[in-house]
Design a protein around this motif. Structure first.
Motif, PDB file in Angstrom:
ATOM      1  N   THR A   1       0.848  -1.207   0.000  1.00 42.67           N
ATOM      2  CA  THR A   1       0.000   0.000   0.000  1.00 42.67           C
ATOM      3  C   THR A   1       0.872   1.242   0.000  1.00 42.67           C
ATOM      4  O   THR A   1       0.624   2.200  -0.738  1.00 42.67           O
ATOM      5  CB  THR A   1      -0.898   0.017   1.243  1.00 42.67           C
ATOM      6  OG1 THR A   1      -1.346  -1.293   1.526  1.00 42.67           O
ATOM      7  CG2 THR A   1      -2.067   0.941   1.049  1.00 42.67           C
ATOM      8  N   THR A   2       1.919   1.170   0.837  1.00 45.22           N
ATOM      9  CA  THR A   2       2.799   2.331   0.932  1.00 45.22           C
ATOM     10  C   THR A   2       3.405   2.646  -0.424  1.00 45.22           C
ATOM     11  O   THR A   2       3.435   3.801  -0.861  1.00 45.22           O
ATOM     12  CB  THR A   2       3.923   2.038   1.937  1.00 45.22           C
ATOM     13  OG1 THR A   2       3.350   1.554   3.135  1.00 45.22           O
ATOM     14  CG2 THR A   2       4.704   3.296   2.223  1.00 45.22           C
ATOM     15  N   VAL A   3       3.904   1.578  -1.069  1.00 47.62           N
ATOM     16  CA  VAL A   3       4.543   1.796  -2.365  1.00 47.62           C
ATOM     17  C   VAL A   3       3.546   2.407  -3.343  1.00 47.62           C
ATOM     18  O   VAL A   3       3.867   3.358  -4.074  1.00 47.62           O
ATOM     19  CB  VAL A   3       5.099   0.457  -2.906  1.00 47.62           C
ATOM     20  CG1 VAL A   3       5.506   0.586  -4.347  1.00 47.62           C
ATOM     21  CG2 VAL A   3       6.276   0.031  -2.060  1.00 47.62           C
ATOM     22  N   GLN A   4       2.331   1.891  -3.308  1.00 46.24           N
ATOM     23  CA  GLN A   4       1.321   2.390  -4.252  1.00 46.24           C
ATOM     24  C   GLN A   4       1.021   3.867  -3.983  1.00 46.24           C
ATOM     25  O   GLN A   4       1.043   4.702  -4.893  1.00 46.24           O
ATOM     26  CB  GLN A   4       0.039   1.567  -4.103  1.00 46.24           C
ATOM     27  CG  GLN A   4      -0.949   1.845  -5.212  1.00 46.24           C
ATOM     28  CD  GLN A   4      -2.226   1.073  -5.021  1.00 46.24           C
ATOM     29  OE1 GLN A   4      -2.582   0.691  -3.913  1.00 46.24           O
ATOM     30  NE2 GLN A   4      -2.917   0.854  -6.098  1.00 46.24           N
ATOM     31  N   TYR A   5       0.761   4.189  -2.726  1.00 45.55           N
ATOM     32  CA  TYR A   5       0.472   5.580  -2.365  1.00 45.55           C
ATOM     33  C   TYR A   5       1.622   6.480  -2.758  1.00 45.55           C
ATOM     34  O   TYR A   5       1.449   7.546  -3.343  1.00 45.55           O
ATOM     35  CB  TYR A   5       0.237   5.695  -0.849  1.00 45.55           C
ATOM     36  CG  TYR A   5      -1.216   5.614  -0.439  1.00 45.55           C
ATOM     37  CD1 TYR A   5      -1.724   4.466   0.163  1.00 45.55           C
ATOM     38  CD2 TYR A   5      -2.068   6.685  -0.632  1.00 45.55           C
ATOM     39  CE1 TYR A   5      -3.045   4.395   0.537  1.00 45.55           C
ATOM     40  CE2 TYR A   5      -3.399   6.623  -0.258  1.00 45.55           C
ATOM     41  CZ  TYR A   5      -3.883   5.472   0.334  1.00 45.55           C
ATOM     42  OH  TYR A   5      -5.190   5.410   0.710  1.00 45.55           O
ATOM     43  N   ALA A   6       2.833   5.994  -2.407  1.00 42.68           N
ATOM     44  CA  ALA A   6       4.007   6.835  -2.654  1.00 42.68           C
ATOM     45  C   ALA A   6       4.139   7.128  -4.140  1.00 42.68           C
ATOM     46  O   ALA A   6       4.303   8.292  -4.549  1.00 42.68           O
ATOM     47  CB  ALA A   6       5.255   6.146  -2.122  1.00 42.68           C
ATOM     48  N   GLY A   7       4.046   6.087  -4.941  1.00 35.48           N
ATOM     49  CA  GLY A   7       4.221   6.273  -6.372  1.00 35.48           C
ATOM     50  C   GLY A   7       3.186   7.220  -6.959  1.00 35.48           C
ATOM     51  O   GLY A   7       3.512   8.204  -7.638  1.00 35.48           O
ATOM     52  N   LEU A   8       1.923   6.919  -6.651  1.00 33.52           N
ATOM     53  CA  LEU A   8       0.849   7.733  -7.240  1.00 33.52           C
ATOM     54  C   LEU A   8       0.909   9.173  -6.758  1.00 33.52           C
ATOM     55  O   LEU A   8       0.805  10.120  -7.549  1.00 33.52           O
ATOM     56  CB  LEU A   8      -0.504   7.131  -6.891  1.00 33.52           C
ATOM     57  CG  LEU A   8      -0.816   5.782  -7.559  1.00 33.52           C
ATOM     58  CD1 LEU A   8      -1.989   5.120  -6.871  1.00 33.52           C
ATOM     59  CD2 LEU A   8      -1.103   5.977  -9.021  1.00 33.52           C
ATOM     60  N   LEU A   9       1.094   9.329  -5.448  1.00 32.97           N
ATOM     61  CA  LEU A   9       1.046  10.693  -4.917  1.00 32.97           C
ATOM     62  C   LEU A   9       2.270  11.495  -5.329  1.00 32.97           C
ATOM     63  O   LEU A   9       2.189  12.717  -5.470  1.00 32.97           O
ATOM     64  CB  LEU A   9       0.915  10.654  -3.397  1.00 32.97           C
ATOM     65  CG  LEU A   9      -0.490  10.262  -2.968  1.00 32.97           C
ATOM     66  CD1 LEU A   9      -0.554   9.982  -1.495  1.00 32.97           C
ATOM     67  CD2 LEU A   9      -1.479  11.365  -3.327  1.00 32.97           C
ATOM     68  N   HIS A  10       3.370  10.817  -5.520  1.00 32.34           N
ATOM     69  CA  HIS A  10       4.545  11.535  -5.982  1.00 32.34           C
ATOM     70  C   HIS A  10       4.268  12.159  -7.342  1.00 32.34           C
ATOM     71  O   HIS A  10       4.545  13.343  -7.576  1.00 32.34           O
ATOM     72  CB  HIS A  10       5.733  10.573  -6.061  1.00 32.34           C
ATOM     73  CG  HIS A  10       6.965  11.217  -6.595  1.00 32.34           C
ATOM     74  ND1 HIS A  10       7.577  12.285  -5.980  1.00 32.34           N
ATOM     75  CD2 HIS A  10       7.694  10.941  -7.695  1.00 32.34           C
ATOM     76  CE1 HIS A  10       8.633  12.644  -6.675  1.00 32.34           C
ATOM     77  NE2 HIS A  10       8.739  11.846  -7.727  1.00 32.34           N
ATOM     78  N   GLN A  11       3.681  11.366  -8.219  1.00 25.91           N
ATOM     79  CA  GLN A  11       3.385  11.894  -9.557  1.00 25.91           C
ATOM     80  C   GLN A  11       2.404  13.053  -9.475  1.00 25.91           C
ATOM     81  O   GLN A  11       2.575  14.090 -10.128  1.00 25.91           O
ATOM     82  CB  GLN A  11       2.784  10.787 -10.423  1.00 25.91           C
ATOM     83  CG  GLN A  11       3.781   9.750 -10.823  1.00 25.91           C
ATOM     84  CD  GLN A  11       3.237   8.869 -11.920  1.00 25.91           C
ATOM     85  OE1 GLN A  11       2.047   8.942 -12.241  1.00 25.91           O
ATOM     86  NE2 GLN A  11       4.085   8.058 -12.471  1.00 25.91           N
ATOM     87  N   LEU A  12       1.368  12.851  -8.658  1.00 25.71           N
ATOM     88  CA  LEU A  12       0.354  13.899  -8.537  1.00 25.71           C
ATOM     89  C   LEU A  12       0.947  15.180  -7.969  1.00 25.71           C
ATOM     90  O   LEU A  12       0.651  16.275  -8.429  1.00 25.71           O
ATOM     91  CB  LEU A  12      -0.797  13.406  -7.637  1.00 25.71           C
ATOM     92  CG  LEU A  12      -1.991  14.354  -7.551  1.00 25.71           C
ATOM     93  CD1 LEU A  12      -2.632  14.547  -8.899  1.00 25.71           C
ATOM     94  CD2 LEU A  12      -3.000  13.833  -6.562  1.00 25.71           C
TER      95      LEU A  12
END
Lengths: 70, 611
Positions: free
Chosen positions: A12-23
Motif C-alpha cells: 500500500t505504501t509503495v502504491q500511495y508513494a508512487g501515485l502521490l509523488h506523480q500527482l
C-alpha cells in the motif's frame, strides 16, 4: 520513490508513494506555470472515505491519510 | 492605327557586331487627346471606391504529424533503490533506511513537514468541513415586500364649523362601523354655534354619517361596549358621562348628574369586563378616576383620587389624561397624567393609600396614550411630549426603550393587535409612524403623511389591517396597511419578548448602578458640614434657576430666528395652530403652552410647580 518510514503495509505504501509523488509533481508544475514565483506547499485530497494530505519537499515527501471526524 | 517601326538589315551584315551610337530623340508618334471622345462618357461624381489598408495576410493549412496516445496502467514496484542496495535483500534495505534516517537533512525536513501536517490534521479534527448545515430549516420564503399603507377612505365632519376628532372607537362585531367623538379641545376657544354632535360612520358610506349622537356638551371620548354593540359610552367636555343605546336613537339614554361628575373634561373612558356588562370607569384632568354602573349614572360607585403622595388630597392630585385597562388583569389599571407620570393602581386595595401602587415618570409632558402590549402585558407603551416610550413594570425608574425626540409633538399611539413588536404613533404635523421593533429600532419602519393638519387620535382595528386616524379639522382617515405589517412573522413573539427582556435587564443594571452611586454620594455628603451646605445650596439654586431660564430663552429665540430665516427663503407655509390639548383642561399645575412650541422646536420644558 523509496518509503523510508511507514505505518501501513509495504505494498500500500509503495502504491500511495508512487501515485502521490506523480500527482504532487503535476500539482507543483501547475502552480509554477501559473506563477513562476509561486510554489506548492501542501496538497490535500478529500474523498468520501478519507483525507489524504501531502507535504512535499525537495527530496522527501510526507503523506498522511486521515479519517474524517464524524 | 498601327505603330510600326521597320528595321531593315542587309543579309551580308548579319552577324556583324552591333555598333550602337547615340542620336537625338525622335518623336515617333504623337497622339493628341481627342475631346470629342469625352462626349461618349458621362462624368461620375462622386466615385465610390473601396480602399483597405491592413496587413495583408495569407491563409495556409497544414497537417501536423499525428500524436500517438496510448492508455496503459502502471504497476508500481519498488524501485529507485541506489545501485549498491539490492531491493530484495531485507538486510540491505533496512540498513539503507537506517542510514537515511540518520541523515541531518532528512531529520530537519521531516520536522518541518511534520509541523505543517500537524496543523492540517488538527484542523480536520476540529471541524468537519463537509458537515450538512441547515438541514432542519425549511426554505424560508422571504417576502421582500416593503411595508406600505394606503388610504382607503376619508370621513369628513359634515358640520360647517370644524371640530377636532378626539376619539375613535371601532364597532366590536365585524368592525364595519366607526364611532368618532368630535369636540374642540382649545380651552374656552370653542366657536359659538359649534355643534355638540358626534357621529357613527358606516365604513361603506363616507358621505353621510349613519347616526348622530347628541350629547349636552361635546364628547371628548367615545367607546363602544365590547359586550353589547348597541351601547356606547361617552365622556363629555363638561365632565359628565353619557350613555347611548343606538336602538333608541340619537338622544342620550342615560346621563350622569353634574354634581357627582368630573369637574373637567373626561379624557378617558373604558368599559370594564363584568358579568352585567354595564360597568365602566372614567378619568379626567380634575384628578379623579370614577367607576360607574350605567344603569345608575346618578353617582359613581367609586372614586379614586390621583394623589401620588397617597393622602387622597384633591389639591395635590395629578390630572389624568389617559386611562388603561386590560381585561386580563382586572384589578390593575394605569393612568397617564398631565404631568408626565404614569400611575399604576390596584382597584382592589382596601385603603386609598394602597390604591396607588407605583409611579413611572419619564415624560416631559402629558401622556396622551397609554397601552399595554396585547401579547406581553408587562410592557406598556406611553406616548407623550416628543417621544414614545416603552416601559416594563419591573423597571420603575425609567423606560426600557424610547424613540428619539421628534420634530413634532406626538399625540396618540397604539400597539398592533396582531404583531407584538409593531406600534403606531401619530404626530401633530399630520404624519402617522409605524414602528416595527423587529425590523428597525431607531426609526419608524414607515412614516406616512396622512393629512396637512395635526392628527389627534388613532385606533387600530382588531384585525390589525385597518387604522383610523382623526385630525384636527375633524377628518377621519381610514388606512390599510400592507400584509407584512399585519401578519405575525415567524418567531416574532420570541424575538419581541427577548427584546423587551433584554432592555429591561439593561435598565435594571443601570438602575442598580445609579443607586450605588447615590449611596456613595450620600455617604460623602453626610461627612461634611450639613448646615452650611444647605444654605449655600438654596442660594445657588435660585441663581441657577435664573441662569437656566435666561439661557433657555436665548437658545429658543435664536432657534426661532434661524427657522424664520429659513422659512423666508422657502415658500411661506400656513402656520398651524396647535389645539393646545394640554392647555384645554385648565389644569392644576398651570401648564400653559407658550406659542413658540407650535413651531415644533425640540426643547426641554421644565415645569415649575408652585409648591
Amino acid at each position: 520513490m523509496i518509503p523510508i518510514r511507514t505505518t501501513l503495509d509495504n505494498s500500500t505504501t509503495v502504491q500511495y508513494a508512487g501515485l502521490l509523488h506523480q500527482l504532487t509533481m503535476k500539482a507543483k508544475s501547475t502552480v509554477r506555470d501559473i506563477d513562476p514565483q509561486n510554489d506548492l506547499t501542501f496538497l490535500r485530497i478529500r474523498s468520501k472515505k478519507h483525507e489524504i494530505m501531502v507535504a512535499p519537499d525537495k527530496e522527501y515527501l510526507l503523506i498522511v491519510i486521515q479519517n474524517p471526524c464524524e | 492605327m498601327e505603330i510600326v517601326y521597320v528595321y531593315v538589315k542587309k543579309r551580308s551584315e548579319f552577324g556583324k557586331q552591333c555598333n550602337f551610337s547615340d542620336r537625338q530623340a525622335e518623336l515617333s508618334i504623337d497622339i493628341a487627346p481627342n475631346p470629342e471622345l469625352a462626349a461618349l462618357y458621362v462624368e461620375r461624381n462622386p466615385v465610390d471606391t473601396g480602399i483597405q489598408c491592413s496587413a495583408s495576410m495569407s491563409e495556409h493549412e497544414a497537417n501536423t504529424e499525428r500524436f500517438e496516445m496510448e492508455n496503459c496502467g502502471v504497476n508500481h514496484v519498488e524501485g529507485g533503490w541506489p545501485k549498491d542496495v539490492n531491493p530484495l535483500e531485507l538486510e540491505q534495505t533496512i540498513r539503507f533506511r537506517k542510514k537515511v534516517e540518520k541523515d541531518e537533512n532528512y531529520i530537519s525536513t521531516i520536522v518541518q513537514l511534520g509541523s505543517i501536517m500537524e496543523h492540517c490534521i488538527k484542523q480536520n479534527n476540529a471541524i468537519d468541513i463537509y458537515e450538512e448545515y441547515f438541514n432542519d430549516e425549511d426554505d424560508v420564503e422571504v417576502t421582500e415586500e416593503a411595508p406600505s399603507a394606503k388610504t382607503i377612505n376619508v370621513f369628513r365632519d359634515p358640520q360647517e364649523i370644524k371640530r377636532t376628532a378626539t376619539h375613535l372607537s371601532w364597532h366590536p362585531d365585524g368592525n364595519k362601523k366607526l364611532a368618532v367623538a368630535y369636540s374642540c379641545l382649545n380651552f374656552q376657544r370653542a366657536p359659538m354655534g359649534m355643534s355638540h354632535d358626534s357621529y357613527i360612520w358606516d365604513l361603506e358610506n363616507p358621505n353621510q354619517p349613519e347616526l348622530a349622537l347628541k350629547p349636552p356638551s361635546p364628547l371628548v371620548t367615545l367607546e363602544y361596549n365590547p359586550k353589547d354593540s348597541h351601547v356606547l359610552l361617552g365622556g363629555c367636555y363638561n365632565g359628565q358621562i353619557a350613555c347611548w343605546d343606538t336602538r333608541k336613537g340619537s338622544l342620550v339614554a342615560e346621563l350622569s348628574t353634574i354634581e357627582f361628575s368630573h369637574q373637567d373634561p373626561v379624557y378617558g373612558t373604558i368599559w370594564l369586563q363584568s358579568k352585567t356588562g354595564t360597568e365602566c370607569f372614567s378619568a379626567s384632568t380634575d384628578g379623579q378616576v370614577m367607576w360607574w354602573d350605567i344603569r345608575k349614572l346618578s353617582e359613581p360607585t367609586e372614586v379614586v383620587i390621583m394623589d401620588i403622595s397617597r393622602k387622597g388630597q384633591l389639591e395635590n392630585a395629578l390630572g389624568a389624561i389617559s386611562l388603561e385597562f386590560e381585561s386580563t388583569l382586572p384589578t390593575k389599571f394605569m393612568v397617564g397624567t398631565e404631568q408626565g407620570i404614569v400611575i399604576s393602581c390596584n382597584r382592589k386595595a382596601k385603603t386609598p393609600a394602597e390604591k396607588i401602587v407605583c409611579t413611572f415618570s419619564g415624560h416631559h409632558g402629558p401622556i396622551y396614550a397609554l397601552q399595554r402590549n396585547p401579547f406581553y402585558p408587562k410592557n406598556f407603551l406611553t406616548v407623550g411630549d416628543w417621544t414614545a416610550r416603552i416601559w416594563s413594570e419591573d423597571s420603575r425608574e425609567s423606560s426600557i426603550m424610547w424613540t428619539r425626540y421628534h420634530m413634532a409633538y406626538l399625540t396618540d399611539g397604539a400597539w398592533s393587535p396582531v404583531r407584538p413588536a409593531v406600534f403606531f404613533t401619530t404626530k401633530m404635523d399630520g404624519t402617522l409612524d409605524i414602528w416595527d421593533l423587529v425590523f428597525k429600532q431607531c426609526d419608524p419602519a414607515l412614516s406616512l403623511k396622512v393629512c396637512d393638519d395635526a392628527l389627534f387620535c388613532l385606533r387600530v382595528q382588531d384585525t390589525g389591517c385597518l387604522i383610523a386616524c382623526g385630525s384636527q379639522l375633524g377628518t377621519t382617515t381610514l388606512l390599510e396597511v400592507s400584509s407584512s405589517l399585519s401578519t405575525l412573522q415567524r418567531n416574532e413573539k420570541n424575538i419581541a419578548s427577548s427584546i423587551f427582556e433584554r432592555e429591561t435587564r439593561r435598565e435594571k443594571i443601570l438602575e442598580a448602578r445609579h443607586r450605588e452611586m447615590r449611596l456613595k454620594e450620600k455617604g460623602k455628603v453626610e461627612g461634611e458640614d450639613d448646615g452650611q451646605k444647605e444654605e449655600e445650596g438654596a442660594l445657588d439654586l435660585n441663581e441657577l434657576v435664573a441662569k437656566a431660564e435666561e439661557e433657555f430663552f436665548e437658545i429658543v429665540f435664536s432657534e426661532l430666528r434661524r427657522k424664520d430665516a429659513e422659512a423666508m427663503k422657502k415658500k411661506p407655509k400656513s402656520v398651524r395652530t396647535s389645539a393646545g390639548v394640554g392647555g384645554g383642561s385648565g389644569g392644576r399645575e398651570g401648564a400653559m403652552w407658550p406659542e413658540f412650541l407650535e413651531a415644533g422646536a425640540p426643547c426641554l420644558v421644565v415645569f415649575f410647580s408652585p409648591s
